[in-house]
Design an enzyme around this catalytic site. Sequence first.
Site, PDB file in Angstrom:
ATOM      1  CG  ASP A 169      -2.293   0.561   0.942  1.00 44.49           C
ATOM      2  OD1 ASP A 169      -2.376   1.443   0.065  1.00 44.49           O
ATOM      3  OD2 ASP A 169      -3.258   0.143   1.588  1.00 44.49           O
ATOM      4  CG  ASP A 204      -9.421   2.287  -0.622  1.00 42.78           C
ATOM      5  OD1 ASP A 204      -8.936   1.169  -0.881  1.00 42.78           O
ATOM      6  OD2 ASP A 204      -8.850   3.129   0.101  1.00 42.78           O
TER       7      ASP A 204
HETATM    8  C1  GLA Z   1      -5.844   1.728   2.151  1.00 38.70           C
HETATM    9  C2  GLA Z   1      -6.241   0.597   1.234  1.00 38.70           C
HETATM   10  C3  GLA Z   1      -7.301  -0.254   1.899  1.00 38.70           C
HETATM   11  C4  GLA Z   1      -6.782  -0.789   3.207  1.00 38.70           C
HETATM   12  C5  GLA Z   1      -6.312   0.365   4.076  1.00 38.70           C
HETATM   13  C6  GLA Z   1      -5.606  -0.135   5.313  1.00 38.70           C
HETATM   14  O1  GLA Z   1      -6.870   2.632   2.325  1.00 38.70           O
HETATM   15  O2  GLA Z   1      -6.666   1.094   0.007  1.00 38.70           O
HETATM   16  O3  GLA Z   1      -7.698  -1.303   1.053  1.00 38.70           O
HETATM   17  O4  GLA Z   1      -5.709  -1.672   2.950  1.00 38.70           O
HETATM   18  O5  GLA Z   1      -5.406   1.205   3.394  1.00 38.70           O
HETATM   19  O6  GLA Z   1      -5.199   0.899   6.120  1.00 38.70           O
END
Ligand code: GLA
Length: 715
Positions: A453, A519
Site C-alpha cells: 500500500d 477503495d
Molecule cells: C488503504 C487501502 C485499503 C486498506 C487500508 C488499510 O486505504 O486502500 O484497502 O488496505 O489502506 O489501512
Amino acid sequence: MPETTLTSVEYLRSDGVSVVVERRGDELPCILHWGRDLGELDERDLASFTAANRTVLGSDTLDEEPRVSLLPEASRGWFGRPGLRGHRGGRFFSPRFRVTGARRTDEAGSDRLTWLAHDEAAELELQLTLELAPSGLLRAQARVTNVGSSPFSLEALEIALPVPVDAGEILEHTGRHLLERQEQRSAFQPGTHLRESRRARGHDATMLLAAGTPGFSARAGEVWGVHVGWSGNTSVAAERVQPTGARVLTGGELLLAGECALSPGDAYSSPWLSAAHGDGTDALSARFHDFLRARPEHPRSPRMVLCNVWEAVYFDHDLPRLLELAERAAAVGVECFVLDDGWFAGRRDSTAGLGDWSVDRAVWPDGLWPLVERVHQLGMDFGLWFEPEMVNPDSELAREHPEWMLQPGDGRLPASSRSQQVLNLADAGAFAHVLEAMDALLTEYPVAHVKWDHNRDLAEAGDAATGRASVHAQTVAAYRLLDELRARHPTVEFESCAGGGGRADLGVMGRAERLWASDTIDALERVGIEAGTTMLLPPEMIGSHIGAARSHTTSRTHDLAFRGAQAVFGHLGIEWDLTKISDAETRELAEWVALYKRWRPLLHSGRVVHGDPIDDAVAIRGVVAHDRTEALFAVTQLRAGLSYPPGRFRIPGLDERRRYRVSLVYPANVVGPHKSNVEGWWQRETTLAGSILTTAGLHLPPQHPEHTVLVSLAS
Ligand code: GLA
C-alpha cells in the site's frame, strides 16, 4: 542480435500498425506516420512519401522548414515545449543534436530503432529508442548523458509523438479517492493541454492521454494514446502548435526544481512512453493488454479468489473472529486469505506504527502462526499487507530516525496525511531497515501474496540532509525495494494499492500482479472505474471484490447478484464480514465464486470489448476468446434510461462467419420492472449468426436499474 545500418527512412509494421520514421541528414528522427497499417511499401514508396511530406510554410514565420522530432528542438523551428529543457550554468538552453549513429535491432520480437546523437556545444549525448512490439504497442525512451566538465541542470526530457490533424478530441482520466479513472473529454484546441501529476501518485491522474477523430468510441473512430510508465511525478500534454498547427502527444517525468543536476558523466533516462493506436478505444487497449500478457512475468496461473479482511474487521484484530472468517471464506471457495492493515507493532489505528514491521505481540502473542496454520489447513494461501514507503511519526522508527522522513529541508515536515509521512527510501539506512524487516517476515511466514500500500501523496518530498527534491530518487528506490523482495521471494505475488487505485502506472504494474483498483467496492461506481482501468490493464490484473450489501463508501445497497456480476470480470476477491451473513447469502456467494472459477480462463485471456452505449443508462462489457468461439458479456442497467426497454444492441468482437448459441448465464430468469408481452430469446434455446449479432444486434432483456445479466455466446 541482428543489426542493420539505418537508412534515412525506416518502416516498422506490426499487427495492423505502421510507423514511418524519417531522418534528414544528421537531424533527430521525425515520425511521418504512426497509425493504421500502410501495407507493403518499398524504398521508392517511402522516398516519395518523404519527398511529398514537406511542411508548407505560412506567412510571417521562420524561413526554415520546422521539424518535429521525437525530442522536439527549438533549434529546428519547434515553438511548443522543447523535448529537452535544461541548461549548463544558465547557458546552452537550446540544444541542437546531431545524429552520430543509428541501428535497427530485434529485441525479443520488437523492432527497435536506436539513435545516438551529440550536441558538441552543450556537451550532451543523447540516445533515443523507439520500438514497435508485436502487439503494435509503440514505445519510446530518451537518455541524456552529461559529457561536459560542469553540472548540467536537467528540467525535462519528454518524448513527443505526432497525431494527425483529424485527431480533434482529447480523452483522459480524472478522479478522486473512491472514484478513480473517470473519463473526461475536450476539444483538441490550439495551445498546450497539460496534465501534471505532482503527488507521485494520484487518484486524479490520467492513465492515458488520447486524441482521436471527434466522437471516437470503444468501437468506432481512430484514436492515438500515450501512457508514462512511471510512479513518480509525471507530465503529459496534447500540444497543437502554431505556426504549422502540428499536433503532438508528449509525456515524461515531471522533475522538480533542481531535482536532476547531472554531474559530469551522469546520465538520466526518461521513463518509457508507451503509445497505442486503434480503431476505437477497445483496439487501443488491446495493444496494451497484449503487450503486458506477452511479458514472461505476466501472471499465468489462475487468479486465486482472495478474501481480504479489511472491510470485515478493519483494525480490530481478534484471532477467534479472524479464524471464523477464514473458515467461512474457505467454505465459499476462497483460495487466498489476506490479512490487511493492523497486525504490526503499535498499529491499533491509522495514527501509529507504520515503519515498525514486526508482529504486534500484544495482539498476536503467538505471532501470526495460529492464523497462518489454520488458513493452510483450510487449503488456502496466506497474504499480508504492508505499507513499506511510509512511516507514522508515532512509531519507534520515526523516534529513532526522524531524519528518514522526506521533508523540504528547512526543518519542517510536510503536511501530515492519514497521520503519516513518507520514508526516504533513497537513504541507504532507511532502505536497509525496511528491506530486512520485510525479508524477515516473508522468510518466517509462508506468504503467497503481499498487498503493497501507499496511502499518502508525496508533498514537499525532499531529502533532509541535502534539502534537495527527492521524488525521482524515492521512485527509483521504491522500485529497487520491490525488485529486491521479488528476487528474494520469487513465489510471492504483489498487489499494488495506493488508497485504492492511486498508483496504477506501468512502472509499478511491471512489478505487481494485481492492482487494487479502488477503495470503493460499490458495484455501480466500479462499472466506470473498471472501464477506465481496463483501458490500460487486462482484467486479470484488476482486483475486484464483492463487498457488503450496503457499500461502506457510498452507503448504496445492492443485491449480491449485482455485486457478483461486476466483480467476476476482474481478479475476484471478497471483502465482507462473512461471519454475519445469512445461509442463503453464503450459498449465493459460493455460486459466484464457482461461476468465477468456471469463467476465469476466458475472462483472463480473451479480448476485452465494450459496447458503444445505446444511451448512458446501459453499460455493456465483454470478453471474447481470441479464436472467437466463446464470449461472456455483462449487460448492466445503470439507471432508468429514456429508452426503455433498451432495445437492440450490437454485440462487439464476434466472428461474423460463425453461429453462436446465446444463453443467459445469470440470473436464470430476468427480473424486469414489468412482464414482457413476448417470449424473449433468453427464455428458450437460441442460436444466431455472428453477422446478425454484430450487425443487426440482439434485444436486451429489460432490467431494473442497478442490475446486470451475464450472457454467454458459444460457437
Ligand atoms: C488503504 C487501502 C485499503 C486498506 C487500508 C488499510 O486505504 O486502500 O484497502 O488496505 O489502506 O489501512
